[in-house]
Enzyme design. Structure first.
Site, PDB file in Angstrom:
ATOM      1  N   CYS A   2     -14.921  17.433  11.319  1.00 32.35           N
ATOM      2  CA  CYS A   2     -14.661  16.020  11.605  1.00 32.35           C
ATOM      3  C   CYS A   2     -13.240  15.791  12.104  1.00 32.35           C
ATOM      4  O   CYS A   2     -12.292  16.422  11.636  1.00 32.35           O
ATOM      5  CB  CYS A   2     -14.858  15.182  10.355  1.00 32.35           C
ATOM      6  N   ARG A  27     -12.878  20.975  17.660  1.00 30.14           N
ATOM      7  CA  ARG A  27     -13.107  21.247  16.234  1.00 30.14           C
ATOM      8  C   ARG A  27     -14.591  21.348  15.902  1.00 30.14           C
ATOM      9  O   ARG A  27     -14.955  21.876  14.851  1.00 30.14           O
ATOM     10  CB  ARG A  27     -12.493  20.128  15.375  1.00 30.14           C
ATOM     11  N   TRP A  73     -19.031  16.051  11.887  1.00 30.31           N
ATOM     12  CA  TRP A  73     -19.782  17.303  11.748  1.00 30.31           C
ATOM     13  C   TRP A  73     -20.575  17.133  10.458  1.00 30.31           C
ATOM     14  O   TRP A  73     -20.013  17.066   9.369  1.00 30.31           O
ATOM     15  CB  TRP A  73     -18.808  18.479  11.664  1.00 30.31           C
ATOM     16  N   ASN A 109     -13.017  12.385   6.716  1.00 26.92           N
ATOM     17  CA  ASN A 109     -13.201  13.829   6.869  1.00 26.92           C
ATOM     18  C   ASN A 109     -13.097  14.424   5.471  1.00 26.92           C
ATOM     19  O   ASN A 109     -12.135  14.152   4.764  1.00 26.92           O
ATOM     20  CB  ASN A 109     -12.099  14.390   7.786  1.00 26.92           C
ATOM     21  N   GLY A 110     -14.094  15.216   5.074  1.00 24.74           N
ATOM     22  CA  GLY A 110     -14.050  15.822   3.746  1.00 24.74           C
ATOM     23  C   GLY A 110     -15.386  15.651   3.039  1.00 24.74           C
ATOM     24  O   GLY A 110     -16.386  15.286   3.663  1.00 24.74           O
ATOM     25  N   GLU A 499     -16.938  42.163  13.247  1.00 27.75           N
ATOM     26  CA  GLU A 499     -16.473  41.084  14.120  1.00 27.75           C
ATOM     27  C   GLU A 499     -17.342  40.999  15.386  1.00 27.75           C
ATOM     28  O   GLU A 499     -17.668  39.906  15.858  1.00 27.75           O
ATOM     29  CB  GLU A 499     -14.994  41.314  14.469  1.00 27.75           C
ATOM     30  N   LYS A 503     -19.416  37.702  16.525  1.00 29.65           N
ATOM     31  CA  LYS A 503     -19.270  37.067  17.844  1.00 29.65           C
ATOM     32  C   LYS A 503     -20.642  36.882  18.491  1.00 29.65           C
ATOM     33  O   LYS A 503     -20.935  35.823  19.041  1.00 29.65           O
ATOM     34  CB  LYS A 503     -18.379  37.918  18.781  1.00 29.65           C
ATOM     35  N   GLU A 506     -22.618  34.079  16.757  1.00 30.89           N
ATOM     36  CA  GLU A 506     -22.075  32.733  16.957  1.00 30.89           C
ATOM     37  C   GLU A 506     -22.454  32.140  18.299  1.00 30.89           C
ATOM     38  O   GLU A 506     -22.842  30.979  18.370  1.00 30.89           O
ATOM     39  CB  GLU A 506     -20.536  32.767  16.896  1.00 30.89           C
ATOM     40  N   HIS A 522     -29.110  54.466   4.268  1.00 36.96           N
ATOM     41  CA  HIS A 522     -29.341  53.860   2.952  1.00 36.96           C
ATOM     42  C   HIS A 522     -30.110  52.545   3.059  1.00 36.96           C
ATOM     43  O   HIS A 522     -30.128  51.760   2.116  1.00 36.96           O
ATOM     44  CB  HIS A 522     -28.009  53.659   2.219  1.00 36.96           C
ATOM     45  N   LYS A 621     -14.786  24.339  14.807  1.00 39.48           N
ATOM     46  CA  LYS A 621     -13.608  25.182  15.021  1.00 39.48           C
ATOM     47  C   LYS A 621     -12.713  25.190  13.787  1.00 39.48           C
ATOM     48  O   LYS A 621     -12.157  26.209  13.415  1.00 39.48           O
ATOM     49  CB  LYS A 621     -12.826  24.659  16.230  1.00 39.48           C
TER      50      LYS A 621
HETATM   51  C1  AGP Z   1     -14.601  32.710  14.289  1.00 36.96           C
HETATM   52  O1  AGP Z   1     -15.248  33.058  15.465  1.00 36.96           O
HETATM   53  C2  AGP Z   1     -15.235  31.670  13.526  1.00 36.96           C
HETATM   54  N1  AGP Z   1     -15.418  30.498  14.293  1.00 36.96           N
HETATM   55  C3  AGP Z   1     -14.845  31.473  12.080  1.00 36.96           C
HETATM   56  O2  AGP Z   1     -15.389  32.549  11.399  1.00 36.96           O
HETATM   57  C4  AGP Z   1     -13.344  31.356  11.708  1.00 36.96           C
HETATM   58  O3  AGP Z   1     -12.713  32.562  11.933  1.00 36.96           O
HETATM   59  C5  AGP Z   1     -13.231  30.928  10.248  1.00 36.96           C
HETATM   60  O4  AGP Z   1     -13.805  29.660  10.097  1.00 36.96           O
HETATM   61  C6  AGP Z   1     -11.812  30.917   9.740  1.00 36.96           C
HETATM   62  O5  AGP Z   1     -11.031  30.004  10.436  1.00 36.96           O
HETATM   63  P1  AGP Z   1      -9.458  30.037  10.337  1.00 36.96           P
HETATM   64  O6  AGP Z   1      -8.987  31.310  10.946  1.00 36.96           O
HETATM   65  O7  AGP Z   1      -8.998  28.829  11.122  1.00 36.96           O
HETATM   66  O8  AGP Z   1      -9.094  29.940   8.900  1.00 36.96           O
END
Ligand code: AGP
Length: 626
Positions: A2, A27, A73, A109-110, A499, A503, A506, A522, A621
């Site tokens: 948000c 965001r 959001w 927001n929250g 990672e 990616k 996402e 395993h 974000k």
């Molecule tokens: C990364 O691609 C993600 N969007 C997400 O995992 C992100 O890294 C995570 O929310 C942590 O965010 P920050 O680095 O702003 O704390």
């Protein structure tokens, strides 16, 4: 997540509010809205993009001197218009269908944890709810306390809230006032240039081009904004003066340049970002990590702290957590310091064994991630006072909360999928490893010089990896047709496999999982068929022969391999094995290079599948709620 913008001005403020929302779009959001005082309170809300909100307010000629705006959001209640902010309170016994105009408008927001109890008590007093949100509770609560002074009503209301909030409220009966409050979610005050307007926002970027005079509101602050003045009280509701800082925020929004998406632009910015992050690093000195003001003018001394600690505890989420996982290999392998890496949202709630001689390292791109901030507070509450953050936003809550800091210079990252923030975090963590090794007398001059030379080569090395893009486009054509993928790595490159899988998930919505390659037999080997592409990160390191055996296990089951091999690795393309050869072998810094093809693979697969690359569904974000 948000985003909030608010303004009390002497000019029509609607364009500033909506442009502010556009700057907060990165965001992540699924609905948006704006409310202004235009004689009475009026609002416009949509589940469409902010650009459509702009068209709507323009077509409806919405204007006002005082207003609040929001990108939502969804947490409580689906992303539909009646759940979008701003929320109105019409007073007890009244609702949207009554003839009475709304008295309070509110954005939030929250997450309000006691919203159910508050809702029940407000309903008992006749308040009519028209959304499923926790936010609407706050609007009615403020109305219930209102007795001619919105500031007093907000102060009384926040005392009853449990959970995290940043709020902004306006009132029908006080046309020139915006009241804000925060606890657990970010909110800043922007001081207008000519003394005729003041602003609220979730971050300084929302006010880029409007004002660079920023006050970072602190936990529990309540602020009263009017066109020519503002007034802040602290958590005890005592008047307080907060420092006004000059903050050069860049919207970044107009800088897509020749790229199709921000994610692609940010992947290609990595040589520059790493170069900037390392700029001025002439040698490994603890001062690189000194605090930025928390402990007086020059901040805390890293030199003293690095000597004092004998353990590292890393706290982070998502991609930042994976950079911490890679750093563990460096910290234990090079600096010989026992290192524990914890997912922030787990650590904050579990029983653990604290050690005051621990350096608590938070890693966060945004510096506002609620779980990481809470985990830091939890560590501190257990008596661990040596805190350091690796963060990309110098003005963020995390930098203010930690005694030591290393500010990466990735620049604003717009794409939800983190790319350049990850590699710059790795660069910062590698420097931290060397600084700790040096403080412990475990870094020879020769090793320091060699590592620094290798780091300075990174921008050039990254350029040559980026040149592999056409080969990744070719791989992406295969991946775009799949619904599952497996990523394998070993040692230092296991976090890179994790990672890479994150990616892909996402931005393409393909189900991807990563395993330490030795774990294959395993369990996950059962998944391998010709329909399951298997990506292997295969640098020429001590584990290469072991990894090759794991790859044979995949081939023997008909799995199709996509291998990122170093130039001098004896793995060649053949039936069912696709090999991309990395231009060099990068030694300890290899994770910074090997992740780049995985970013490109995810990006191009997403393009081939036609997903919303920069704003993937359901993701935000800046994750400012738990
Ligand atoms: C990364 O691609 C993600 N969007 C997400 O995992 C992100 O890294 C995570 O929310 C942590 O965010 P920050 O680095 O702003 O704390």
């Amino acid at each position: 997540m948000c985003g909030i913008v608010g303004a009390a001005s002497s000019r029509n403020i609607v364009p500033v509010l909506v442009q502010g929302l556009q700057r907060l779009e990165y965001r992540g959001y699924d609905s948006c809205g704006v409310a202004v005082h235009a004689g009475g309170l009026t609002r416009t809300r949509t589940t469409s993009r902010v650009a459509d909100l702009l068209t709507q307010v323009h077509d409806d000629q919405v204007e006002g001197l005082t207003g609040i705006a929001h990108t939502r959001w969804a947490t409580h209640g689906a992303p539909v218009v009646h759940n979008a902010h701003p929320h109105f309170s019409y007073g007890p016994g009244e609702g949207p269908d009554s003839t009475k105009p709304p008295r309070v408008a509110l954005v939030h927001n929250g997450i309000i944890e006691n919203h159910e109890a508050l809702r029940a008590s407000l309903q008992a007093r006749g308040y009519v709810f028209s959304s499923q949100t926790d936010t609407e509770v706050i609007a009615h609560l403020i109305d219930s306390h209102y007795d001619g002074d919105l500031f007093e009503a907000v102060k009384a209301s926040v005392k009853q809230l449990h959970g995290a909030y940043a709020i902004a409220a306006i009132c029908r009966d006080e046309p020139h006032r915006v009241i804000g409050a925060r606890a657990g979610s970010p909110l800043i005050l922007g001081v207008g240039a000519d003394g005729t307007e003041n602003f609220l926002a979730s971050d300084a970027m929302a006010l880029a081009g409007v004002t660079d005079q920023i006050v970072y509101l602190e936990e529990g602050d309540v602020v009263d904004l009017q066109p020519g003045k503002y007034w802040i009280v602290d958590r005890a509701h005592k008047p307080v003066a907060r420092t006004v800082r000059t903050v050069q925020a860049h919207s970044g929004a107009a800088e897509l340049g020749p790229y199709r998406h921000y994610m692609q632009k940010e992947i290609f910015e990595q040589p520059r970002a790493i170069g900037d992050t390392l700029e001025g690093v002439q040698g490994i000195v603890p001062e690189l990590f000194d605090g930025v003001g928390q402990d007086g003018a020059t901040g805390a001394s890293a030199h003293r702290v690095f000597k004092a600690i004998d353990k590292v505890l890393i706290l982070a989420c998502g991609t930042s957590y994976y950079s911490g996982c890679a750093a563990k290999y460096w910290l234990e392998g090079i600096a010989k310091i026992p290192t524990q890496v914890e997912i922030a949202s787990e650590y904050r709630y579990r029983d653990s064994v604290p050690d005051p001689k621990t350096l608590v390292v938070t890693i966060t791109q945004s510096g506002e991630t609620a779980d990481t901030l809470a985990a830091l507070k939890h560590a501190r509450s257990l008596g661990m006072e040596h805190t350091l953050t690796i963060c990309n936003v110098a003005t963020s809550a995390m930098v203010r909360e930690c005694k030591l800091a290393y500010i990466t210079r990735a620049g604003v990252e717009i794409g939800v999928a983190s790319t350049k923030a990850f590699t710059t975090q790795l660069a910062g963590l590698f420097l931290l490893t060397l600084a700790l090794a040096q403080a412990k007398g475990r870094l020879s001059d020769a090793d320091e010089a060699r590592y620094l030379k290798e780091m300075r080569h990174l921008p050039v090395a990254l350029q040559s990896v980026l040149a592999l893009e056409p080969q990744l486009i070719s791989w992406s054509e295969d991946f775009a047709r799949k619904e599952n993928a497996l990523f394998l790595g070993r040692g230092l490159h296991y976090p890179i496999a994790l990672e890479g899988a994150l990616k892909l998930k996402e931005v393409t919505y393909i189900h991807a999982e990563a395993y330490a390659a030795g774990e294959l037999k395993h369990g996950p080997l059962a998944l391998v068929t010709s329909e399951m592409p298997v990506v292997a990160v295969a640098p020429n390191d001590a584990l290469l022969e072991k990894l090759k055996s794991n790859l044979q296990e995949v081939r023997a089951r008909g799995g199709v391999l996509y291998v990122l091999a170093d130039r001098d690795t004896q793995i060649d393309s053949s039936e069912g094995i696709h090999v991309i050869r990395m231009p060099e072998h990068y030694g300890a810094l290899s994770p910074l290079l090997h992740v780049v093809p995985l970013q490109l693979l995810a990006y191009h697969t997403a393009c081939a599948r036609g997903t919303d690359v920069d704003k993937p569904r359901n993701l935000a974000k800046s994750v400012t709620v738990e």
